[in-house]
Structures are given as structure tokens and as C-alpha cells.
Design an enzyme around this catalytic site. Structure first.
Site, short mmCIF file in Angstrom:
data_model
loop_
_atom_site.label_atom_id
_atom_site.label_comp_id
_atom_site.label_asym_id
_atom_site.label_seq_id
_atom_site.Cartn_x
_atom_site.Cartn_y
_atom_site.Cartn_z
N ASP A 93 -20.83 -28.84 1.96
CA ASP A 93 -21.59 -29.23 3.16
C ASP A 93 -23.12 -28.98 2.73
OD1 ASP A 93 -19.81 -29.12 5.45
OD2 ASP A 93 -19.00 -27.70 4.31
N GLN B 187 -26.01 -28.36 5.05
CA GLN B 187 -26.05 -27.05 5.46
C GLN B 187 -26.49 -26.04 4.58
OE1 GLN B 187 -22.24 -25.03 7.87
NE2 GLN B 187 -21.73 -24.53 5.54
N SER C 21 -11.07 -30.30 2.84
CA SER C 21 -11.72 -29.97 4.14
C SER C 21 -10.65 -29.60 4.98
CB SER C 21 -12.50 -31.09 4.74
OG SER C 21 -12.73 -31.00 6.06
N ALA D 99 -8.58 -21.85 8.50
CA ALA D 99 -7.68 -22.94 8.11
C ALA D 99 -8.01 -23.01 6.55
CB ALA D 99 -7.91 -24.04 8.96
N LEU D 100 -7.74 -21.99 5.58
CA LEU D 100 -8.56 -21.93 4.31
C LEU D 100 -7.76 -22.70 3.38
CD1 LEU D 100 -9.25 -18.10 4.11
CD2 LEU D 100 -10.76 -19.95 4.93
N HIS D 101 -8.37 -23.36 2.35
CA HIS D 101 -7.64 -24.37 1.44
C HIS D 101 -8.50 -23.72 0.03
CE1 HIS D 101 -11.70 -26.32 1.75
NE2 HIS D 101 -11.48 -26.58 3.09
N ARG E 33 -10.45 -30.14 8.06
CA ARG E 33 -10.52 -31.39 8.83
C ARG E 33 -9.59 -32.48 8.29
NH1 ARG E 33 -16.04 -30.15 10.74
NH2 ARG E 33 -16.06 -29.67 12.73
N GLY F 160 -10.61 -24.95 -1.58
CA GLY F 160 -12.31 -25.08 -1.69
C GLY F 160 -12.61 -23.63 -1.40
N HIS F 161 -12.21 -23.22 -0.19
CA HIS F 161 -12.65 -21.88 0.15
C HIS F 161 -12.62 -20.62 -0.83
CE1 HIS F 161 -11.90 -23.60 4.24
NE2 HIS F 161 -12.92 -23.29 4.45
#
Ligand code: AMP
Length: 283
Positions: free
Chosen positions: A154, A157, A189, A36-38, A191, A40-41
Site C-alpha cells: 500500500d 498509504q 492481499s 485476515a492475516l496472510h 482481498r 505479507g502481514h
């Protein structure tokens, strides 16, 4: 027209591709994602392009890092869209194993995350960081990258994984990429897709509140007072529930002593309806 990007789904094909690069002496960067790339990725992919000859992006929604009451079944998935974006971003290979490939029948070994996983998100998501540590260790062993890129979005993480590769002597260099935000400050995100229009309007207040807390702390404000004020502001903005908002040692995430010259990080997790948002900023 986008080029077509190569996707591999089993370890044999993955090794074939990576060993060819290795034989030519080319370096490999891995960007682990849950799809579900955006943007940011994609910023991490761009950073990876600068740091290595070849870029592998993994897409794997890792069941072992979701709790029983979490959003595994409704987590957004869009592999077709992801592949177009990754081709446009000039990634070289997508590693997209099925759950059965990653965790075959009889799988029973795991990595236990260390001290950085103890509280903050670790307190609200039991076993989450063990799942992250295990899957990322597997990804490192599968792809054998020289470097792996993770987002500061994150932050806990990233800190947990730095401890994992340090303590297990994993031969990979971890690099953190800055958090990519929407124009109103909301951290991108996957989400965010869960947010209603009304929730989406409230969401940027999270970044505003943690940024202003970071500024106050940098200017010498009392930390517990600053945190109480920040909580009040978050509730006034419409966040129904605050899991935590904390000021921590930026390197270990330990509660910092009251001393000057300590690198600090503000970290927060809050709820808007059924959606949990996390964010963090440097002090
Ligand atoms: P995810 O697909 O959410 O597991 O994220 C995959 C990687 O992208 C992780 O290293 C995240 O920290 C990173 N990431 C997610 N959102 C952002 C963002 N807004 N900016 C930079 N990196 C991000």
C-alpha cells in the site's frame, strides 16, 4: 502447539501492558492490520521482531476508511486464525478494539491527509486516506510505539502516513516492508479471497504488466506511450476496468518531471469483477 497470545480490547489494558515494557526500557514496534492475516502481514511482524523488543499487532477493520459503496460489511475476518498465526510469529500483544472503543459516542475530531493523498487511490476513494490518517494517528497515540511498520504493498498509504508523522511531529519512526508475493507474482492481499478461480488466474498479469512498464521506463521508454501499452495489455489479460496506472515520483507521488536520476514508482489499481486490486513496483 501454538502459545496463546495476549489480546487486549480496551485502552486501560493496553496501557498497562505497554507501560510495563516502557518501565523496563524496552522498545515497542506496532504493526497495524485489518486482520485476515496472510504471509505479507507476518513478514512485517518478523521485521518488527528484528527492530524492537516488543511487537504489538493491531487488528481493526476501520470503518472510516471505507466508502459507502465499498466492501466493509463483507471484508474477510478471522480473528481466531489470526491469533494462532500471531502467536506462531512471536508477536507479544494483539490490540483488537471494538469499533465503539475506537470511535466512542461523540467522536468528532479527525486528521486530514496531505498532498500525497490527492490523487491515484485518493481520486477513486474519497476520504479513504483521511480515515487511514485518523485511525493510524489514534493507533500511534494508543500504543505509543517507537516504530510502526507498514507494507509497500500500500505504497500511497505509506507515503501519506510519512507526511502525517512528519507534519504532526508524531514521535514514531515509520518503516516500509517489501511486498510479499505469491509464486506467480500476485501481491498477497486479504482481498484476494474474493477472487474466483478464473479471476485468480488473470490476477498475476497485473504484476507482470507493471514490472514490464517499470523496466521499459528504466530503459528510457517514453512514459505516456509505456502507460498506453500497459493499459492495452491489462485489458487484453482480462481486467475489466483500470482505475489508474501511473509513473510517479517515488517520494512524493507527484507527477515527475521528464528528467533522469529521479526515483520513480509505477502504481496501479484495476478491477477483476467486483474485486479491486492495487500493486506497485520501483522503477
Ligand atoms: P491490511 O490488513 O490490508 O490493512 O494491511 C496491513 C498492513 O500489511 C499494511 O501495512 C499493508 O501494506 C501490509 N500488507 C498487506 N499486504 C502485504 C503484502 N503482500 N506484503 C507486505 N505487506 C503487506
Amino acid at each position: 502447539m501454538s502459545e496463546i497470545i495476549k489480546v487486549v480490547r480496551n485502552l486501560r489494558d493496553l496501557r498497562k501492558a505497554t507501560s510495563k515494557w516502557r518501565q523496563r526500557g524496552q522498545t515497542i514496534a506496532l504493526v497495524p492490520t485489518m486482520g485476515a492475516l496472510h504471509a505479507g502481514h507476518l513478514a512485517l511482524v518478523k521485521l518488527a521482531r528484528k527492530k524492537a523488543d516488543k511487537v504489538v499487532v493491531s487488528i481493526f477493520v476501520n470503518p472510516t476508511q471505507f466508502g459507502p459503496d465499498e466492501d466493509l460489511s463483507r471484508y474477510p475476518r478471522d480473528e481466531a486464525g489470526d491469533l494462532i498465526k500471531l502467536a506462531d510469529a512471536d508477536a507479544n500483544l494483539v490490540w483488537a478494539p471494538a469499533v465503539e472503543e475506537m470511535y466512542p459516542e461523540g467522536f468528532s475530531v479527525g486528521v486530514r491527509a496531505g498532498s500525497a493523498a490527492k490523487d491515484l487511490d485518493g481520486a477513486f476513494r474519497p476520504n479513504h486516506f483521511d480515515g487511514v490518517a485518523t485511525v493510524c494517528t489514534k493507533l500511534f497515540n494508543q500504543v505509543t510505539p517507537d516504530i510502526a511498520i507498514f507494507g509497500e504493498k500500500d505504497y500511497q498509504q505509506l507515503t501519506v502516513l510519512r507526511q502525517v508523522v512528519r507534519d504532526l511531529n508524531t514521535p514514531v519512526k515509520l518503516i516500509g516492508g517489501p511486498t510479499k508475493r505469491d509464486t506467480d507474482g500476485l501481491a498477497l492481499s486479504s482481498r484476494n479471497a474474493y477472487l474466483s478461480e478464473a479471476e485468480r488466474r488473470i490476477a498475476p498479469a497485473l504484476y507482470a504488466v507493471i514490472s514490464s512498464l517499470a523496466e521499459d521506463v528504466a530503459n528510457g521508454a517514453d512514459v505516456p506511450t509505456g502507460i498506453s501499452n500497459a493499459k492495452r495489455k491489462l485489458i487484453a489479460a482480462g481486467f475489466a476496468r483500470i482505475d489508474y496506472i501511473e509513473v510517479r515520483d517515488a517520494e512524493t507521488l507527484a507527477v515527475p518531471p521528464a528528467a533522469d536520476g529521479w526515483a520513480l514508482r509505477v502504481l496501479a489499481a484495476v478491477w477483476l469483477g467486483k474485486t479491486r486490486l492495487i500493486d506497485n513496483v520501483a522503477v
